[in-house]
Design an enzyme around this catalytic site. Structure first.
Site, mmCIF file in Angstrom:
data_model
loop_
_atom_site.group_PDB
_atom_site.id
_atom_site.type_symbol
_atom_site.label_atom_id
_atom_site.label_comp_id
_atom_site.label_asym_id
_atom_site.label_seq_id
_atom_site.Cartn_x
_atom_site.Cartn_y
_atom_site.Cartn_z
ATOM 1 N N ARG A 218 0.839 -1.210 0.000
ATOM 2 C CA ARG A 218 0.000 0.000 0.000
ATOM 3 C C ARG A 218 0.869 1.253 0.000
ATOM 4 O O ARG A 218 0.634 2.194 -0.759
ATOM 5 C CB ARG A 218 -0.891 0.021 1.250
ATOM 6 C CG ARG A 218 -2.231 -0.693 1.086
ATOM 7 C CD ARG A 218 -3.205 -0.315 2.220
ATOM 8 N NE ARG A 218 -2.705 -0.702 3.534
ATOM 9 C CZ ARG A 218 -2.898 -1.904 4.084
ATOM 10 N NH1 ARG A 218 -3.569 -2.847 3.442
ATOM 11 N NH2 ARG A 218 -2.425 -2.184 5.283
ATOM 12 N N SER B 168 -2.418 -15.245 8.023
ATOM 13 C CA SER B 168 -3.168 -14.141 8.657
ATOM 14 C C SER B 168 -4.329 -14.607 9.517
ATOM 15 O O SER B 168 -5.471 -14.238 9.294
ATOM 16 C CB SER B 168 -3.716 -13.200 7.576
ATOM 17 O OG SER B 168 -2.660 -12.671 6.823
ATOM 18 N N CYS C 98 -5.007 -16.155 18.811
ATOM 19 C CA CYS C 98 -5.710 -15.913 20.075
ATOM 20 C C CYS C 98 -7.079 -16.562 20.074
ATOM 21 O O CYS C 98 -7.686 -16.743 21.127
ATOM 22 C CB CYS C 98 -5.913 -14.421 20.314
ATOM 23 S SG CYS C 98 -4.593 -13.425 19.641
ATOM 24 N N ASP D 184 5.772 -11.892 17.181
ATOM 25 C CA ASP D 184 6.154 -12.718 18.329
ATOM 26 C C ASP D 184 7.638 -13.071 18.367
ATOM 27 O O ASP D 184 8.116 -13.610 19.377
ATOM 28 C CB ASP D 184 5.350 -14.028 18.332
ATOM 29 C CG ASP D 184 3.877 -13.806 18.637
ATOM 30 O OD1 ASP D 184 3.478 -12.652 18.859
ATOM 31 O OD2 ASP D 184 3.138 -14.806 18.658
ATOM 32 N N ASN E 62 0.266 -7.024 14.855
ATOM 33 C CA ASN E 62 -0.408 -6.264 13.803
ATOM 34 C C ASN E 62 0.120 -4.847 13.699
ATOM 35 O O ASN E 62 0.346 -4.334 12.603
ATOM 36 C CB ASN E 62 -1.916 -6.237 14.058
ATOM 37 C CG ASN E 62 -2.608 -7.446 13.469
ATOM 38 O OD1 ASN E 62 -2.903 -7.471 12.274
ATOM 39 N ND2 ASN E 62 -2.831 -8.469 14.270
ATOM 40 N N TYR F 203 -19.848 8.662 32.629
ATOM 41 C CA TYR F 203 -20.696 8.162 33.705
ATOM 42 C C TYR F 203 -22.176 8.204 33.330
ATOM 43 O O TYR F 203 -22.679 9.224 32.878
ATOM 44 C CB TYR F 203 -20.497 8.976 34.992
ATOM 45 C CG TYR F 203 -21.650 8.826 35.946
ATOM 46 C CD1 TYR F 203 -21.952 7.585 36.492
ATOM 47 C CD2 TYR F 203 -22.469 9.908 36.266
ATOM 48 C CE1 TYR F 203 -23.045 7.422 37.338
ATOM 49 C CE2 TYR F 203 -23.555 9.761 37.117
ATOM 50 C CZ TYR F 203 -23.838 8.516 37.654
ATOM 51 O OH TYR F 203 -24.921 8.352 38.473
ATOM 52 N N TRP G 247 -18.136 7.723 40.464
ATOM 53 C CA TRP G 247 -16.685 7.641 40.323
ATOM 54 C C TRP G 247 -16.427 6.275 39.690
ATOM 55 O O TRP G 247 -16.769 5.249 40.297
ATOM 56 C CB TRP G 247 -15.973 7.693 41.678
ATOM 57 C CG TRP G 247 -16.016 8.993 42.405
ATOM 58 C CD1 TRP G 247 -17.025 9.441 43.203
ATOM 59 C CD2 TRP G 247 -14.998 10.017 42.444
ATOM 60 N NE1 TRP G 247 -16.707 10.671 43.730
ATOM 61 C CE2 TRP G 247 -15.465 11.048 43.286
ATOM 62 C CE3 TRP G 247 -13.739 10.157 41.851
ATOM 63 C CZ2 TRP G 247 -14.721 12.202 43.540
ATOM 64 C CZ3 TRP G 247 -12.994 11.302 42.112
ATOM 65 C CH2 TRP G 247 -13.484 12.313 42.937
#
Lengths: 451, 451
Positions: free
Chosen positions: A23, A44, A48, A286, A308, A429, A437
């Site tokens: 690219r 690809s 995980c 890795d 990535n 919130y 909080w």
């Protein structure tokens, strides 16, 4: 004439790099000719996702593949699968590859080399460790091997190691109906958390029916004609029809080492922040060491999200653009059944080991306003430097809606906020989403008060 | 002799301030004598919880009360309910209060005054606006009035204004079985989002069965013997048995104005970053203007989270400690049925209005890895300054697990990160929690590419 780019390893880092290089080259007017070799069958993919594939959450390996070899080829990358790199000569500029399908050995010349060889599961250095039925879980091919094994009528699984992969695989095995024992050397499971939070992980595992054996080191694997039959530890022997190794991984850098490329103490390649190793050689994922902004040191943290990002940075630079990988702060998360857990930066144990003057606080709160339906418990532990107040790290354990809150802590670490400042930031919130909080801010406030 | 602290308004800001002042004074060795007056019946409650009380998610008003008058009294604060402040004399140092229960008017002297009078719903300045059955929703007493009204057999509700309160109250009314129409002046509901995201809110409201009327201004309320009977707009007349005003609030600062205290253009009190108005007078919460770090200007943002933080800062300083309220970045979120929405910083419209050179990008992604069960759609819109790349603002609309991600953007705004840097921060990734590039980072990356 086009520069030839050779990529070793066609998973996240390598193919992100290759795609981004093309690219960027298009934008900068450079001409690249990209070949990618991989010894496996898949490009690809989300490693995980393997535990969720094994668990049955994900129907097939295909679902874990972001881009197939065909899709990469359509994008102009000459992808060669089942093709293993066996030697690198950086002086002469070639890589020897073994095409296992064709049974052919050849040398591929390159102008630019991308090493994205990933990591390899660590096998305990004990008798029987190479027996059949003992699985690492690092590649889709590994995942496939586990699933083929699980297709047999099995009863008992032992998982060695109670880190991310160990926990996720243990849950997957339970969900497939096996009796599961997890053995780990640590005082509590998940030693990237402090033990006081690890106890919650321990309890969640037991609630799922997992037999958790801590402070246990594997001394041998017993084997029979069909492969592994038991895991022997200094805390007892545990029968096993199948064993999964969750004992970590090491950078797969044997080739790089043999080629004389610079490695750190972990065995990971050392790159600059453009992901360049030496002139004409790049690396990401890795197999590299990464700069830890909190520790101020190189670390080996094999995670898809870093792979990535590093791949993209690498490709941008290789393609003639400019990008920097700014390092990490050590953020990670997972879940065990419905218990979510997350960490970033230093644990209290890390701070002690580093000899840092610090305070550590732990708070219990709720994921939504206490009165709101569906609110869940959340525990936040925070470590801050004394006397500066700088956030050093945070850990979160809790139910639905807890763990992703670690991102706020990661951002605070990234920008070196003090806990006092973190307590006063403008977080979102409303009663269905948070107490007035945010739990992260309650912890930060308590740490600031303690300082 | 003890300093007398007088607090006007016993909700979040006032009571946080009073409680913190006592805690800090204890540590600094000061002696404070605190009186708090409030014209209502409740202390320290979650006004943000009122729509969920009306909807039935929360069983009773008690659940919304963090601390009762009795609890505050046990902590040493002399709380006087149904007692309205009617005049302030800052030169002489007294406040005139009207004890409605005893029917007694008296002057209370003070050494330090805390003005925490909150905000008042804006009533459209049209005929009939004061009719019975037209409810603002600002205090627990307001919420109680709505619920008493809804105990009658009603059919049709009209909500005027499609902001946070309007949306939440519309949903509450639907869940109580009423036919609900929402009328709003804007092109799309929720004008704190850009209209291209507002369309998703519009669709979610219609999917819930709400009749949404946009680009409509209220011109009158028709009334009968029992109160309001219809809402008249320039886009039609809508019969109503009950009307809820979601048309915003204004700072309740009539007393402060009469006392000659400094107010900003919104009518909110101006304080320094210790929450001090003038010597001996302090203020916090919905009655003050707050510094917006992104706009570089004072704004009026009445939110419980700011009120609590400002109250704590105020109390710390009043008690002899040191704290600063560092401002806000404009973070807010809510949900409509299962559609979550959030924003922080500037919208694209805000950037245009401010004449800022900017880029705006919108991305569609998923809350978990695309292949993970339960993954949901999420839309992230991001606005960045050109040519610096500084993040100016973000908006998120999506299903379960979307909106709290706005906190990462809020942190990036807080620390003035560029979108390029945000794209490379170390956010937590695992398939059950995120895609490998978090949706926020996908948006940041796209914005950086666009720059």
């Amino acid at each position: 004439m086009a520069d030839r780019v050779l990529v070793i390893g066609a998973d996240a880092a390598g193919m992100s790099a290759a795609s981004q290089a093309l690219r960027t080259a298009k934008a900068t007017g450079r001409d690249l000719d990209v070949i990618a070799v991989d010894r496996g069958h898949w490009t690809s993919y989300s490693a995980c996702g393997i535990p969720y594939w094994v668990a049955g959450d994900v129907a097939s390996a295909d679902k874990l593949v972001a881009r197939t070899p065909e899709q990469h080829r359509a994008n102009g990358i000459d992808v060669r699968m089942v093709t293993e790199a066996t030697a690198i000569d950086t002086d002469a500029g070639w890589v020897e590859v073994h095409d296992h399908a064709a049974g052919r050995l050849e040398r591929l010349g390159y102008d630019q080399l991308i090493i994205a060889t990933g990591a390899t599961p660590v096998r305990p250095d004990v008798p029987g460790a190479d027996a059949a039925g003992i699985h690492g879980v690092q590649t889709l091919d590994d995942g496939g091997a586990v699933l083929r094994h699980l297709a047999r009528p099995l009863e008992r699984a032992v998982v060695v190691g109670a880190g991310y992969i160990g926990l996720e695989m243990a849950e997957a095995m339970v969900r497939r109906g096996l009796a599961v024992t997890v053995v780990d050397r640590g005082r509590e499971p998940m030693n990237t958390l402090d033990p006081d939070l690890g106890t919650q992980v321990h309890a969640a595992m037991e609630a799922m029916g997992i037999d958790v054996v801590t402070s246990a080191s594997v001394t041998a694997f017993e084997t029979g004609p069909g492969g592994v039959t038991a895991v022997v530890t200094d805390a007892g022997t545990f029968p096993a029809d199948v064993v999964v190794l969750g004992t970590g991984v090491r950078p797969a850098t044997d080739l790089a080492r043999a080629a004389g490329l610079p490695l750190g103490p972990s065995g990971g390649l050392r790159t600059d922040d453009t992901q360049r190793v030496v002139d004409g050689v790049w690396s990401a994922g890795d197999c590299v060491e990464t700069w830890d902004r909190v520790r101020g040191d190189w670390v080996h943290v094999p995670l898809g999200t870093h792979a990535n990002k590093q791949g993209r940075v690498l490709g941008t630079n290789l393609g003639g653009g400019s990008a920097r990988f700014p390092g990490i702060v050590g953020t990670a998360l997972t879940k065990v059944c419905d218990l979510e857990l997350a960490r970033t930066g230093l644990t209290e144990g890390d701070a002690v080991d580093a000899g840092l003057d610090h305070v550590a606080v732990t708070i219990e709160s709720t994921t939504r306003s206490g009165y709101f339906p569906g609110t869940k418990p959340i525990t936040v532990k925070m470590v801050a430097e004394r006397p500066t107040g700088r956030l050093l790290g945070a850990q979160i354990v809790g139910r639905d809606g807890s763990a992703k809150r670690i991102d706020v802590c990661a951002m605070a670490l990234w920008t070196e906020l003090t806990v006092g400042e973190l307590a006063m930031t403008d977080l979102a919130y409303a009663p269905p989403f948070s107490s007035v909080w945010d739990p992260v801010q309650i912890a930060a406030r308590k740490a600031a008060d303690r300082l």
